[in-house]
Enzyme design. Structure first.
Site: not given
Ligand code: GDP
Ligand code: IMO
Ligand code: MG
Length: 428
Positions: A12-15, A39-40, A139, A220, A296, A299, A329, A412
């Site tokens: 969740d760094e902002g990828k 979740g991007h 497998r 991730q 995602t 939470r 920001d 932003g």
């Protein structure tokens, strides 16, 4: 040219935003690991897109690839394709025939295993990610090439489903798996997806050799990596640079640059030690102002000061060409801002985080304090030197401590809320 985007913290760094930004200059955007645990978010004007499986190049209408290292829930993928179609896009997507498929029993097992793990539970997204990767490694996995071959698919279901049923019975879970209905459900996914399935390693290598710009979008973050993360509070894939190659079939010597995405502070969803966590008003301020609620699962994310012990470790194992700093920001308006530069454990100073969870949970963060800054006009900023002096000293300290240049500062969620300091597509 091949550029990769990797999270340097706990996800969740902002990828999503950073990938969308570089996607403009790319031809192909690739996911190589993880699944719909990711979740991007991408914000374009008034519209917000949230992608779980779809690579974040979708909005720029680029070729999209889900590599062999991704675990794919076909239902979620189809929903995302349909949502994009409603928004007027017709995603050009390729799915690796070697990618593993998330099955209904994986999702159920995810919840059961979490309950059994007690204090070692990572607080997973319950999307079946861990159980699917476990089956891949042992497998017992079902891949897209199996889905194309209906006989093999049936044979695998006849073998695997009774084994999973025995597991559920042994755990005393009231679950009844029905092979026929799973078969029929997945045949409908097959029908929808069959034309997208191909050997994506061949496609990517051929495209690279012809001069295409390829963007690898990590999911991730470094400390959720199954090997290098804070185990067992990790996800189940290699989220760091090594995963790019194994998860896409691209050789390490084709990677031209790796950008680490670093939030200006730290957040984490799920369980596990977090030395720089703020369980106070400042933590609450970061969560509210930074809207730190899971993309995602919804939470609340745990928040804390920027932890350079973590980021430095990510720099070490990824050898980032540059860092893209996001959400600066969110810190605006805070009187004092801190950066954790080391841990103290039983009188010793640690600069690398320990692998022993008991030790890590007793580590005390050592902080350097910075003066905060007030609102100002970002549009007037052209380079680091024209930043307010307090931000300059924050950025300068991070660059010196990580020994890594900052190529982008995001202030932003929108595309134009981005200060570019270095064009990484021309090589850093
Ligand atoms: P990802 O998983 O790394 O792609 O990140 P997420 O999308 O889960 O979370 C990042 C959140 O921060 C999203 O809501 C983004 O729209 C938002 N965001 C990204 N960059 C910035 C930024 O520079 N400032 C602010 N305020 N929000 C940002
Ligand atoms: P993006 O790509 C933040 C966390 C979960 C849990 C652990 C294991 O949006 O940055 P899993 O479902 O993968 O087995 O859960 O990993 N986690 C994430 N945290 N961002 C993510 O993805 C995450 N994907 C998984 O909260 O602690
Ligand atoms: Mg996310």
């Amino acid at each position: 040219m091949l550029l990769a985007i990797i999270g340097s913290q706990w996800g969740d760094e902002g990828k999503g935003k950073v990938t969308d930004f570089y996607a403009e200059k790319s031809d192909i955007v690739v996911r190589f690991q993880g699944g719909n645990n990711a979740g991007h978010t991408i914000v374009v004007g008034d519209k917000t897109y949230k992608f779980h499986l779809m690579p974040s190049g979708a909005v720029h209408k680029k070729s999209l690839v889900l590599g062999n290292g991704v675990v794919i829930d076909p239902k979620v993928l189809i929903e995302e394709i349909e949502r994009l179609k409603k928004d007027g896009f017709n995603p050009d997507i390729s799915i690796s025939d070697r990618a593993n498929i998330i099955m209904p029993y994986h999702r159920i097992l995810d919840g059961i295993e979490e309950k059994m793990k007690g204090s070692f539970a990572a607080g997973t997204t319950r999307k079946g990610i861990g159980p699917c990767y476990s089956d891949k490694i042992s497998r017992f996995g079902i891949r897209f090439s199996d889905l194309l071959d209906t006989e093999v698919f049936k044979e695998k279901l006849n073998l695997i489903v009774p084994i999973k049923q025995k597991l559920f019975d042994a755990f005393g879970e009231d679950v009844k798996l029905d092979i026929e209905s799973i078969y029929n459900e997945y045949m409908s996914y097959r029908e929808y997806l069959k034309n997208y399935i191909k050997d994506t390693s061949v496609f990517l290598n051929n495209s690279y050799d012809k001069g295409s710009n390829i963007l690898m979008e990590g999911a991730q973050g470094a400390h959720l990596d199954i090997d290098h993360g804070i185990y067992p509070f990790t996800t189940s894939s290699n989220t760091n640079a090594g995963g790019i190659c194994t998860g896409s079939g691209i050789s390490p010597n084709k990677i031209n640059g790796i950008v680490g995405v670093m939030k200006a502070y730290t957040s984490r969803v799920g369980e596990g030690p977090f030395p720089a966590e703020l369980n106070d008003k400042e933590g609450e301020y970061l969560r509210e102002k930074g809207r730190e609620f899971g993309t995602t699962t919804g939470r609340p994310r745990r928040c804390g000061w920027l932890d350079l012990v973590l980021v430095n470790y990510a720099c070490l194992i990824n050898n980032f060409s540059a860092l893209a700093m996001t959400k600066i920001d969110v810190l605006t308006g805070m009187k004092k801002i801190k950066i954790c530069y080391a841990y103290e454990y039983e009188g010793k100073i640690l600069h690398h985080f320990p692998s022993n969870m008991k030790i890590l949970s007793k580590c005390k963060p050592l902080y350097k304090e910075f003066d905060g800054w007030e609102e100002f006009d970002w549009m007037k900023v052209k380079d680091t030197k024209s930043l307010p002096k307090q931000i300059y000293s924050y950025v300068d300290y991070i660059e010196k401590q990580t020994k890594t240049p900052i190529c982008m500062i995001s202030f932003g969620p929108k595309r134009d809320e981005t200060l570019i300091l270095n064009d990484v597509f021309r090589g850093v």
